[in-house]
Design a protein around this motif. Structure first.
Motif, mmCIF file in Angstrom:
data_model
loop_
_atom_site.group_PDB
_atom_site.id
_atom_site.type_symbol
_atom_site.label_atom_id
_atom_site.label_comp_id
_atom_site.label_asym_id
_atom_site.label_seq_id
_atom_site.Cartn_x
_atom_site.Cartn_y
_atom_site.Cartn_z
ATOM 1 N N LYS A 211 20.756 27.614 1.643
ATOM 2 C CA LYS A 211 19.890 28.084 2.722
ATOM 3 C C LYS A 211 18.445 27.651 2.497
ATOM 4 C CE LYS A 211 20.165 32.085 4.868
ATOM 5 N NZ LYS A 211 20.265 33.556 5.101
ATOM 6 N N MET A 231 14.694 34.585 -0.721
ATOM 7 C CA MET A 231 15.967 34.150 -1.319
ATOM 8 C C MET A 231 16.103 34.727 -2.730
ATOM 9 S SD MET A 231 17.556 32.232 0.933
ATOM 10 C CE MET A 231 16.901 33.397 2.108
ATOM 11 N N ILE A 234 16.959 38.394 -2.756
ATOM 12 C CA ILE A 234 18.378 38.620 -2.459
ATOM 13 C C ILE A 234 19.230 38.237 -3.675
ATOM 14 C CG2 ILE A 234 20.312 37.949 -0.977
ATOM 15 C CD1 ILE A 234 18.109 37.320 1.196
ATOM 16 N N GLU B 123 17.931 36.675 10.712
ATOM 17 C CA GLU B 123 18.255 35.293 11.081
ATOM 18 C C GLU B 123 19.462 35.213 12.003
ATOM 19 O OE1 GLU B 123 16.669 32.889 7.123
ATOM 20 O OE2 GLU B 123 18.709 33.662 7.138
ATOM 21 N N ARG B 178 8.681 38.374 13.627
ATOM 22 C CA ARG B 178 9.011 37.744 12.360
ATOM 23 C C ARG B 178 10.519 37.719 12.202
ATOM 24 N NH1 ARG B 178 5.033 38.602 8.408
ATOM 25 N NH2 ARG B 178 6.330 37.263 7.108
ATOM 26 N N PHE B 180 13.635 37.422 9.287
ATOM 27 C CA PHE B 180 13.946 37.552 7.868
ATOM 28 C C PHE B 180 15.445 37.359 7.643
ATOM 29 C CE2 PHE B 180 10.171 40.181 8.560
ATOM 30 C CZ PHE B 180 9.331 39.681 7.578
ATOM 31 N N PRO B 181 15.835 36.999 6.414
ATOM 32 C CA PRO B 181 17.265 36.952 6.111
ATOM 33 C C PRO B 181 17.903 38.312 6.405
ATOM 34 C CG PRO B 181 15.998 36.031 4.298
ATOM 35 C CD PRO B 181 15.015 36.637 5.245
ATOM 36 N N GLU B 183 19.828 40.157 4.873
ATOM 37 C CA GLU B 183 19.834 41.120 3.777
ATOM 38 C C GLU B 183 18.535 41.924 3.717
ATOM 39 O OE1 GLU B 183 20.490 37.892 3.510
ATOM 40 O OE2 GLU B 183 22.259 37.506 2.269
ATOM 41 N N LEU B 184 17.466 41.399 4.308
ATOM 42 C CA LEU B 184 16.146 41.998 4.094
ATOM 43 C C LEU B 184 15.438 42.482 5.363
ATOM 44 C CD1 LEU B 184 14.703 39.420 1.496
ATOM 45 C CD2 LEU B 184 15.672 41.669 1.015
ATOM 46 N N GLU B 187 14.488 46.248 5.511
ATOM 47 C CA GLU B 187 13.449 46.580 4.537
ATOM 48 C C GLU B 187 12.089 46.072 4.966
ATOM 49 O OE1 GLU B 187 14.084 45.584 0.341
ATOM 50 O OE2 GLU B 187 16.221 45.600 0.850
ATOM 51 N N GLU B 188 12.081 44.832 5.489
ATOM 52 C CA GLU B 188 10.806 44.255 5.911
ATOM 53 C C GLU B 188 10.250 45.014 7.116
ATOM 54 O OE1 GLU B 188 8.896 42.069 4.433
ATOM 55 O OE2 GLU B 188 10.290 41.706 2.792
#
Lengths: 259, 257
Positions: A211, A231, A234, B123, B178, B180-181, B183-184, B187-188
Motif C-alpha cells: 500500500k 502504515m 497499523i 480509504e 481527510r 485515512f486507512p 484501520e485508523l 481514531e483519527e
C-alpha cells in the motif's frame, strides 16, 4: 474451488498457485482464461490460508498475451480491457499479500503486463520479456504503460514499447525489471525457497508495504511521510510485530502467523 | 429512551454515536433516525460533551433510507409521515458534528454525512446518491448539499447516473476533509473531535453557526451575521481568558462561559 479449463490451481503451505494452462497456445489469454484468473485471484484474496500468491505458466511460455485468434472485427478493445484485464491488474496490486510472478518462459504483451503487476518477479535465464503490442499496431495495456516507465525510466520504456524487442533475463535483471534470475535447472527449487519465505512472513506488513509503495507513486514526500506514519501505526499493532519484537529480545527467530 | 438502532459512547469531552443496524448496512429507518435525533439533541444540551461523531462500521456508514418502509407509500403517506422533518432537527444541532465514514455512504447515508460539519473518510468509503436507480431522487438534501460541496457539474453527474465516488475523489472534490486507512479512520476522527473539543465551546458554536449561515445568506448579510457573533463573544469569560492567556504567553483555561 470449481473446476477450471484454462488454469491450474493449488493451495498448500500458505502458497496459492495459479498456473496458466493452455500450453498449446503459449498460455495466451482467452476469454475463458481471463474469467478464470479473476475467479482464482478473488478466492486467493479471501483465503486467509493463502499468504503468498505465485503465478506461472505450463510448458515453454509464461504467457504470450491476448489470444489473437479471439480478436474479431468490430470488437471494442477498451471494453475487453476494462472487463477482462484491468480487474486482474487491480486484483494483483490490491492483493493483501505478496504476488510473485515465476516467469518460466516468454512473457509477451499482456503476459508481460501481468508479470509487471506482480510484487516480485523471478525469471528463468532462458525466458524473454516482450512488449509485443506494437508488432500488431497496438500499444501497451494492462498496466504496462504505468509499471514499465516507473521501473526503467521513460527512455527504455519507450524503446521496449516502440520496438517490441525482446528483453533477455540478463538485461531484465540489469535494468531492475526482475528480482531474481535462475537457470532452468534451478528455477523451480530456488523459486520455491522465495515463495516459502513469503508464505511464512509477516503478511500484514507485506500488504502495508504494498500500500505504501503504491501510494508513493502518486504522492509528494510530505504525503508519503504522513502515510508511512499511518502504515507503521497499523503494522506496529499487528500480532506479528509484537511477536517479532519479543523474538528479537529473546534472540530467537520470529514465528509469524500473518496476523 | 432506550436505543436499539444506535450505540452511544461517551469519552468526555467527546461522544460517538454508532449507527447500529449492520445486517442491513445501516439502512436508515424511521426508528433509527428518531433515536439519532433524540440522542443528538440530548448531547447538544449535555455540558460535558463538546463534539460529537456519527459513524457506522467498516462496511457501511449508511447505505440509504430503508426502502421497504416506503416502497408502497403514496404521496399522501409520505406527506403525513413527514419523516424528513427529523432530518431538519439534525441541522439545528449547535455543537460540531463529525461524520466518520467507512464503506457505503449512499442516498440518505450520504445526505446524513453531508449534514455533519466535517467528514472524515476511510480509504474504502464510497459516496453516492443512487435514488435515480429506484425511480426517485435525493430527498434529504442531496441535490442541495452535494452541489454546494462538489459543484454543479460533478453533483449533476452523480445524481443523474447514481454512480459512486471513491474516498480519494471525494477528498479531491471537497466532499471529504481527510482520508485515512480503514484501520485508523475512527481514531483519527476522534483525535480531531478532541482537538475541536479543546477549544472554547461558545466560540466553536458561534463559528459553526456563522459558517452554516454562509450557505444561506448573501455575502453582505453573512458578514453582518458574522460580525454580530464576533462581537457577542466579547461578553464571554472565555474571550477575556483567551486574550489574557495569549498576552501572558500561557495556555488558556476555558470555562464554556
Amino acid at each position: 474451488m470449481p473446476e477450471f479449463e484454462t488454469v491450474r490451481v493449488a493451495v498448500e503451505n500458505g502458497i496459492g498457485r495459479l498456473t496458466l494452462n493452455r500450453p498449446d497456445s503459449l498460455n495466451a489469454f482467452s476469454e475463458k482464461m481471463t474469467t478464470e484468473i479473476q475467479t482464482v485471484l478473488k478466492s486467493f484474496s479471501a483465503d486467509k490460508g493463502v499468504r503468498c500468491v505465485a503465478i506461472t505458466g505450463t510448458g515453454r511460455a509464461f504467457s504470450a498475451g491476448q489470444d489473437l485468434k479471439e480478436i474479431s472485427p468490430g470488437r471494442s478493445f477498451a471494453d475487453s480491457l476494462k472487463r477482462r484485464y484491468n480487474p486482474i491488474i487491480r486484483q494483483i496490486t490490491g492483493m493483501e499479500k505478496p504476488v510473485v510472478a515465476l516467469i518460466n518462459g516468454v512473457a509477451a504483451g499482456a503476459g508481460m503486463s501481468l508479470a509487471l503487476a506482480c510484487d516480485f518477479r523471478i525469471m528463468s535465464s532462458g525466458a524473454k520479456l516482450i512488449q509485443a503490442f506494437v508488432k500488431i499496431g497496438l500499444v501497451p495495456d494492462s498496466g504496462s504503460s504505468f509499471f514499465l516507465p516507473r521501473m526503467v525510466g521513460y527512455a527504455k520504456a519507450f524503446e521496449f514499447a516502440a520496438l517490441g524487442s525482446e528483453v533477455s533475463a540478463e538485461e531484465a535483471m540489469r535494468l531492475g525489471i526482475v528480482n531474481r534470475v535462475f537457470p532452468d535447472e534451478k528455477f523451480a527449487d530456488e523459486s520455491e525457497k522465495i515463495l516459502t519465505h513469503f508464505a511464512n512472513g509477516p503478511t500484514r506488513a507485506y500488504s502495508l508495504i504494498k500500500k505504501a509503495l503504491k501510494h508513493s507513486a502518486e504522492s509528494s514526500l510530505e504525503e508519503s511521510l504522513e502515510y508511512e506514519a499511518y502504515m507503521q501505526e497499523i503494522a506496529g499493532r499487528t500480532e506479528d510485530a509484537r511477536e517479532a519484537t519479543k523474538a528479537f529480545v529473546e534472540k530467537r527467530p520470529p514465528d509469524f502467523k500473518g496476523k | 429512551m432506550e436505543f436499539e438502532n444506535i450505540t452511544l459512547t461517551k469519552e468526555i469531552p467527546i461522544a460517538t454515536i454508532q449507527l447500529n443496524r449492520p445486517d442491513v448496512l445501516n439502512a436508515l429507518n424511521h426508528r433509527l433516525l428518531s433515536e439519532l435525533v433524540f440522542c443528538l439533541e440530548q448531547l447538544d444540551s449535555d455540558d460535558s460533551v463538546n463534539c460529537v461523531i456519527i459513524t457506522g462500521n467498516e462496511k457501511a456508514f449508511a447505505a440509504g433510507a430503508d426502502i421497504k418502509e416506503m416502497a408502497e407509500a403514496d404521496t399522501i403517506d409520505m406527506l403525513s409521515r413527514d419523516s424528513f422533518s427529523a432530518w431538519d432537527r439534525i441541522r439545528r444541532i449547535k455543537k460540531p458534528v463529525i461524520a466518520a465514514v467507512s464503506g457505503f455512504a449512499l442516498g440518505g447515508g450520504c445526505e446524513l454525512a453531508m449534514m455533519c460539519d466535517i467528514i472524515i473518510a476511510s480509504e474504502t468509503a464510497k459516496f453516492g446518491q443512487p435514488e435515480i436507480n429506484i425511480g426517485v431522487m435525493p430527498g434529504a438534501g442531496g441535490t442541495q448539499r452535494l452541489t454546494r460541496a462538489v459543484g454543479k457539474y460533478r453533483a449533476m453527474e452523480m445524481i443523474l447516473t447514481g454512480g459512486m465516488m471513491s474516498a480519494g475523489d471525494a477528498a479531491k472534490s471537497g466532499l471529504v476533509n481527510r482520508v485515512f486507512p480503514v484501520e485508523l479512520y475512527l481514531e483519527e476522527a476522534k483525535r480531531l473531535a478532541r482537538l475541536i473539543a479543546s477549544k472554547p465551546p461558545l466560540a466553536v458554536k458561534l463559528a459553526k453557526e456563522s459558517v452554516l449561515k454562509s450557505e444561506e445568506l448573501s455575502l453582505k448579510d453573512g458578514l453582518e451575521f458574522e460580525r454580530k457573533n464576533f462581537y457577542m463573544l466579547f461578553s464571554s469569560e472565555d474571550q477575556k481568558e483567551g486574550m489574557k492567556a495569549f498576552v501572558e504567553k500561557r495556555d488558556p483555561r476555558w470555562k464554556g462561559k
